[in-house]
Design an enzyme around this catalytic site. Structure first.
Site, mmCIF file in Angstrom:
data_model
loop_
_atom_site.group_PDB
_atom_site.id
_atom_site.type_symbol
_atom_site.label_atom_id
_atom_site.label_comp_id
_atom_site.label_asym_id
_atom_site.label_seq_id
_atom_site.Cartn_x
_atom_site.Cartn_y
_atom_site.Cartn_z
ATOM 1 C CB CYS A 298 10.064 2.623 35.463
ATOM 2 S SG CYS A 298 10.610 3.367 37.008
ATOM 3 C CG HIS B 39 6.080 3.290 37.187
ATOM 4 N ND1 HIS B 39 7.039 2.371 36.865
ATOM 5 C CD2 HIS B 39 5.228 3.344 36.136
ATOM 6 C CE1 HIS B 39 6.784 1.879 35.654
ATOM 7 N NE2 HIS B 39 5.674 2.458 35.186
ATOM 8 C CG ASP C 239 4.471 1.899 32.067
ATOM 9 O OD1 ASP C 239 5.701 2.064 31.926
ATOM 10 O OD2 ASP C 239 3.938 1.522 33.131
#
Lengths: 307, 662
Positions: free
Chosen positions: B417, B461, B476
C-alpha cells in the site's frame, strides 16, 4: 466449735511459743494438712524446719515419727522388715517408722534415690508393699519432708515427678531480729515443745477438712486460676508447666486459704497467697530462673481481672 | 537442656522446601522471556544449589558467596543495558533478589520473605499483562504463593491435598474483598495509572513514512483496536480507519504536519469540527496501548469524546498523554464531510525541486493527455496500475535513494500500500493537485459474538487523499492493484492470493473452522474483558468527587487511596479479630476501671484489695471509701450470692462516685 479462722489463729499463737515470726509459713503448713497434702520444707539447715514439723505434730495430737535420711539409708529402714523370731519360730513383721500419722522425713534429699522412692511411693499410695504384702498406712498420713538447698554437697535432687507429689513447698528463711533474740535468750525453741498441749483431736480435724470442698469459687476466680495455669504452660515462660494435679492443688489450697481467712468464697488474693507454695517446686523456667523469681513473674504478668 | 528457638528462626521441613522451590519457578517463569538470558542461567544454578543444600549434599551459602552473587548480579544487569531507573530495571532487580534469596531459604523467616516477594511480583506481572490470560496467570501465581504460605505456616507436614484446599479457600474468600476493591477503589488519574512503559514498542502508524525502506511489513496478529457501532455497521468497503495524515514530502519520506515534536505549534483553542454531510456513524473504540498519542476513526471523523482530544485541521486527533494502556473513547464519523477549515492547500502541493524526474515527466505527460482534467488524470493513473503488470506483495524489494518512487514505478513494480500511495501522491503533486497520505487501518474482522469489529496491526494501511472539486477525496491505489484487499479482510485476501504470506496464527485459523470459532470467541472475551474490567470507571462517582472537591491533585488522590486502604484495613482487622471494639465492661469491673482512671492504673498482677490498699496509702482521705468499695467489689465478683444485683451495682457506683485524688 470455733470456725477455722479462729483455730488457725490459735494454732499460729501456739506455734509462736516455739518458732516465732513464721505465721504465714505456719498457715501454709496448716493448709497442707487440712488438704491431706504432704509438705516439703526446703531451707538451709538450722532455721527451724524440724521444730515446725514437731510442733505441728504435737499440737494436732498425731502419732509422730522422724526419719533422718542419710546416704546409707535403706528402704527397709523406712518401711520395716520381716524378722525371724526365734521364740515363735516364724518371721514377724516389724513395722518401720513410716507406720505413723505424721512422718518427718528429715533431709530427704540426702538419701539415695532408692530410699527416696520408698517414701515417695508410700506418700502417693498411702500403703506400702513389703515382701509382696500390701500394708495400709494409718490414716491420716502426712509427710513433712525437709530438704536442704540442692546446691549443698551430698544431696540427691528429687526428680520432677516426685516433687509433684508434695502438695506445698515452703521455706522458712532466717528468723527476724526479735525472734532470733528471744531464741538466744532461751524464751523460744524446742525445749518448749514439751509444754505444748494438743489443741485439736482427729475428729475436729476431720470436721474442718470437710468444709474445704464447700468453699465457693466464682467464675472470675476460676478464670484467673486458669490464666495462671495457662501462663505456666507457655513455652516462652516455662519449660515445665503446672500439671493438672498441680492446678487441682492450687484450687484446693486456695479454698483452704479462704477458709483460714474466715471466708467461704475464694478470692484472687487467696490464689496468690498459695501460688508460690503450690507452683514453686512444680514449674521450671526456660532460663534457669530462681523459682521464686519465676513464680513472681507469672503472678505479675497474669491479669487478675479478665483482660 | 533444649534451647528455645523462636518460630521464625526454625528450620523448614524438606517437603516445605520443595514446595517453596516449585513456587519460585511458577513465579519466575512468566517473566522469563522479558529477562536477560543469563538471568535464566542464574535461576538454573541457584535451583541446583538449593536442591543440593536441601538434601544435605552441600553446605548453605556462606556470606561471601551471597555478597559476590549480589554484586555480580547487579553488575550483570548493568551490562545488559538496564542502567537507568525504569520499570524494567526495577523489575529485573527485584527478580534478581528473588532468585538469589533462594541461596538462604532454609528458615521460616526467609520463606515468608520469599512468599511476600512472590505476591509483589504477581502484582508487577499485572503491569505487563492485563489481558484475561494475564489475569489467569496472575491467579495461578497467587495460588502458588498461598500454597507456599500454607506449607510454611502449617503445623503439620505438608500435604498437597490439604494445601490446595486451603489455598483455594483462601483465594475464594478473598474474592469478595477483591470485588469490593474493584468497585470502590478510587481510580484517580494521577496515581491510578499503569506506569509509563518505555519498553513497549510504539505500534500503529508513525508520523513518518518512507515506503522504500520497508521491505518486510511486520505481519502482527495482535489487535490494534476494537470498535462497536451504536447502530448499523457501515459496509465493509468503508472500513478505512484513519490515524495519521502525512502531508509533508521531502522526496523520500512523508511526514505529518502536526507531529509530536512540534506539538507546541499546533493550533490553539477550539477548532472548527468538520460537518458531516453523509451517513453518520456513532461508535465506541477501545484502543490497545500504542505508546502514541493518535486516536483512530472511521474515515471521516466529525467529533470525538476523549480527554482533551481535538480534531486537527488535517483530520487527525491526538490525546494529551500517550496511550500506555488500553483506552476507550467515543466518536462520530460521516461518510462525507464539509471541510470548511482547510486553507493551506499550497503545503500539499510542495515537492522538492529534483528527484524522481522520470516519474514527474511521465505524470505531466498523462495530465496533458487528458487535457488537464484532474479526475480524469487520477483515473488514468489508476488504469495504468490495473492494466500494467503491477504486483501487490508484502515482501517487496528495497527502493532507496532520490529516485525511489520512480524506481518502483518503472522498475520492479512490486510493492504494498505505501508504495502505491506514495507514487500516486507524488504524481498528483507533480501535476499540481494537492495530495497527502493517510495512515491507518483497512478492514477488520467482525465478531458476531461480541458485536464488534476487531482491527489488527496487520491490517495497517496507507491510502491517498486528493483535493478534488474543493474537497478531500479518498483514493486508494491499492484497490487498483489488489481490489480484494479492500473487500475482504486481510486473512481472506492473503489466503486467496498469497497463503504463504499469512501469519502463522491466521494460517492455522483458516485451516480449522473450529479454531476460527474459538478465535472469535477468544477475541470477544478479550473485548468484554476490556469493556468490563480494564476500562471500568464509575464516571458518575468521579464526577461527584470532582464537582465537590474540584480537580484532584496527586496528593489528594494519594490521600483518598490511603483513606480507602485504612478503612479496608480496619474492616479486615475487625473481621479477623485483630481489632476488638471496646466493649462495655460489666460491673463491678466498670466501676473499678473508673476508679483506676481517677487514681491511677492497677498493675495486672494486683488484686483489687492490693490495689485499693496501695491507693489508700497514697490518699489516706479516701481510705475508708476505698475499703467499702473493695468489700463490695469482692463480694460481687467472688461471692456470688447477690440477690439484688441491680441495687448492688447502683450502690457500688454511688460509692465510687466521690472518690478522687486528694
Amino acid at each position: 466449735m470455733h470456725d477455722l479462722a479462729t483455730v488457725t489463729h490459735h494454732l499460729q499463737k501456739r506455734v509462736r511459743q516455739v518458732i516465732s515470726g513464721k505465721d504465714e509459713a505456719v498457715r501454709l503448713a496448716w493448709i497442707a494438712l487440712l488438704c491431706d497434702g504432704h509438705l516439703l520444707l526446703e531451707d538451709l539447715p538450722g532455721v527451724g524446719k524440724t521444730s515446725l514439723a514437731q510442733t505441728l505434730g504435737r499440737l494436732l495430737s498425731m502419732e509422730y515419727q522422724r526419719i533422718q535420711f542419710t546416704s546409707d539409708l535403706l528402704p527397709a529402714d523406712i518401711l520395716g522388715a520381716q524378722i525371724y523370731s526365734r521364740d515363735k519360730g516364724r518371721f514377724d513383721f516389724h513395722p518401720g517408722p513410716i507406720f505413723t500419722q505424721l512422718l518427718l522425713a528429715d533431709e530427704l534429699n540426702r538419701a539415695t534415690p532408692k530410699a527416696q522412692s520408698a517414701l515417695l511411693e508410700a506418700m502417693e499410695e498411702r500403703q506400702v508393699t513389703i515382701d509382696g504384702e500390701a500394708r495400709t498406712l494409718p490414716a491420716p498420713f502426712y509427710v513433712i519432708a525437709t530438704q536442704n538447698p540442692q546446691s549443698q554437697s551430698g544431696t540427691y535432687p528429687l526428680p520432677e515427678s516426685q516433687l509433684d507429689r508434695f502438695f506445698l513447698r515452703i521455706s522458712l528463711g532466717y528468723p527476724d531480729v526479735n525472734s532470733e533474740k528471744s531464741l538466744l535468750k532461751g524464751e523460744l525453741g524446742r525445749t518448749h515443745l514439751l509444754d505444748l498441749k494438743p489443741m485439736l483431736s482427729a475428729e475436729q480435724l476431720a470436721f474442718y477438712k470437710q468444709q474445704i470442698a464447700d468453699v465457693k469459687a466464682s467464675e472470675a476466680v476460676l478464670d484467673y486460676v486458669m490464666r495462671l495455669v495457662h501462663k505456666t504452660r507457655d513455652p516462652q515462660v516455662c519449660r515445665l508447666g503446672l500439671s493438672p494435679r498441680g492446678a487441682l492443688a492450687l484450687m484446693t489450697a486456695s479454698r483452704a486459704m479462704a477458709l483460714t481467712e474466715g471466708r467461704n468464697y475464694v478470692m484472687p488474693d487467696d490464689v496468690q497467697a498459695v501460688f508460690p507454695a503450690v507452683a514453686g517446686h512444680r514449674i521450671q523456667g526456660q532460663r534457669s530462673l530462681d523459682s521464686e523469681v519465676l513464680v513472681r513473674q507469672v503472678l505479675d504478668d497474669v491479669d487478675v481481672i479478665a483482660a | 537442656m533444649n534451647h528455645y528457638v523462636p518460630p521464625m528462626q526454625r528450620a523448614l521441613m524438606l517437603p516445605t522446601l520443595k514446595v517453596l522451590m516449585l513456587v519460585q519457578w511458577v513465579v519466575v517463569l512468566p517473566f522469563l522471556r522479558y529477562l536477560p538470558v543469563w538471568l535464566g542461567g542464574v535461576l538454573a544454578l541457584v535451583m541446583v544449589w538449593r536442591w543440593r543444600v536441601m538434601h544435605g549434599d552441600m553446605r548453605p551459602a556462606p556470606l561471601w558467596l551471597k555478597v559476590v552473587s549480589v554484586s555480580v548480579g547487579v553488575a550483570g544487569l548493568f551490562a545488559s543495558g538496564l542502567t537507568s531507573y525504569t520499570l524494567d530495571s526495577a523489575v529485573a532487580l527485584c527478580l534478581l533478589g528473588y532468585l538469589l534469596k533462594s541461596l538462604e531459604v532454609l528458615r521460616r523467616r526467609d520463606a515468608i520473605f520469599q512468599i511476600y516477594l512472590g505476591f509483589f511480583l504477581t502484582g508487577v506481572y499485572l503491569l505487563y499483562h492485563y489481558s484475561p490470560l494475564g489475569a489467569l496467570t496472575a491467579i495461578a501465581m497467587l495460588l502458588a504463593n498461598t500454597l507456599a504460605l500454607h506449607a510454611v505456616t502449617a503445623d503439620r507436614s505438608f500435604e498437597w491435598r490439604r494445601g490446595l484446599k486451603y489455598s483455594l479457600g483462601l483465594l475464594g474468600s478473598a474474592i469478595p474483598i477483591m470485588v469490593i476493591g474493584f468497585l470502590f477503589f478510587p481510580r484517580l488519574p494521577p496515581l491510578w495509572t499503569i506506569p509509563n512503559d518505555q519498553r513497549g514498542a510504539k505500534t500503529g502508524m508513525t508520523d513518518e513514512l518512507t515506503p522504500g525502506n520497508v521491505a518486510n511489513l511486520a505481519r502482527d496478529n495482535s489487535p490494534a483496536f476494537r470498535v462497536r457501532f451504536d447502530g448499523e455497521r457501515p459496509p465493509r468497503s468503508q472500513w478505512y480507519w484513519r490515524g495519521s495524515t502525512l502531508g509533508a514530502f521531502d522526496g523520500q519520506s512523508w511526514r505529518a504536519f502536526y507531529n509530536e515534536q512540534n506539538r507546541r505549534q499546533w493550533p490553539r483553542g477550539r477548532l472548527p469540527e468538520p460537518t458531516g454531510v453523509g451517513d453518520r456513524y456513532d461508535y465506541t473504540v477501545i484502543i490497545e496501548a500504542s505508546q502514541q498519542h493518535w486516536l483512530y476513526f472511521l474515515d471521516w471523523p466529525t467529533s470525538v469524546q476523549a480527554d482533551n482530544a481535538r480534531i486537527l485541521p488535517d483530520g487527525r486527533a491526538a490525546r494529551q498523554e500517550s496511550l500506555n494502556q488500553a483506552y476507550r473513547y467515543r466518536a462520530s464519523s460521516s461518510t462525507r464531510v464539509d471541510w470548511s477549515g482547510e486553507n493551506a492547500l499550497d503545503w500539499y502541493r510542495a515537492l522538492p525541486n529534483s528527484g524522481n524526474d522520470r516519474l514527474r515527466a511521465w505524470a505531466r505527460q498523462r495530465y496533458d493527455a487528458v487535457g488537464g482534467d484532474e479526475t480524469a488524470f487520477v483515473d488514468a493513473v489508476l488504469d495504468t496500475i490495473r492494466s500494467e503488470p503491477f504486483f501487490y506483495t508484502l515482501q517487496p524489494p528495497l527502493y532507496q535513494g532520490n529516485n525511489s518512487i520512480s524506481d518502483f514505478w518503472f522498475g520492479d513494480r512490486r510493492g504494498f500500500c505505501s508504495h502505491y500511495a506514495s507514487a500516486l501522491g507524488f504524481m498528483a503533486r507533480a501535476v499540481g493537485i494537492p495530495s497527502r497520505l493517510v495512515g491507518g487501518y483497512l478492514g477488520g474482522v467482525y465478531n458476531p459474538n461480541g458485536d464488534f469489529v476487531q482491527v489488527r496491526q496487520m491490517e495497517a494501511h496507507v491510502w491517498v487523499e486528493l483535493w478534488l472539486n474543493d474537497r478531500w477525496v479518498r483514493v486508494d491505489p491499492t484497490a487498483a492493484v489488489a481490489p480484494n484487499r479492500v473487500e475482504l479482510n486481510l486473512d481472506d485476501w492473503l489466503g486467496e492470493e498469497n497463503p504463504s504470506e499469512l501469519p502463522m496464527g491466521s494460517r492455522v485459523r483458516r485451516g480449522l473452522s473450529m479454531f476460527n470459532q474459538a478465535g472469535l470467541w477468544w477475541d470477544s472475551m478479550q473485548y468484554q474483558w476490556q469493556v468490563l474490567v480494564l476500562n471500568y470507571q464509575d464516571d458518575s462517582a468521579m464526577g461527584l468527587v470532582e464537582s465537590h472537591l474540584g480537580r484532584i491533585n496527586p496528593w489528594q488522590a494519594a490521600g483518598f487511596m490511603a483513606a480507602f486502604l485504612v478503612v479496608l484495613g480496619v474492616i479486615m482487622a475487625w473481621l479477623t479479630g485483630l481489632l476488638r471494639l471496646p466493649r462495655r465492661l460489666p460491673e463491678p469491673w466498670a466501676s473499678l476501671r473508673r476508679l483506676e482512671k481517677r487514681l491511677g492504673e492497677r498493675e495486672p498482677g494486683e488484686t483489687v484489695r492490693h490495689y485499693t490498699r496501695r491507693k489508700a496509702q497514697e490518699y489516706p482521705d479516701q481510705a475508708e471509701a476505698l475499703m467499702s468499695v473493695t468489700t463490695l467489689i469482692e463480694n460481687m465478683a467472688y461471692n456470688q450470692d447477690q440477690h439484688s444485683k441491680k441495687s448492688t451495682e447502683t450502690r457500688l457506683r454511688h460509692l465510687v462516685q466521690p472518690i478522687k485524688k486528694t
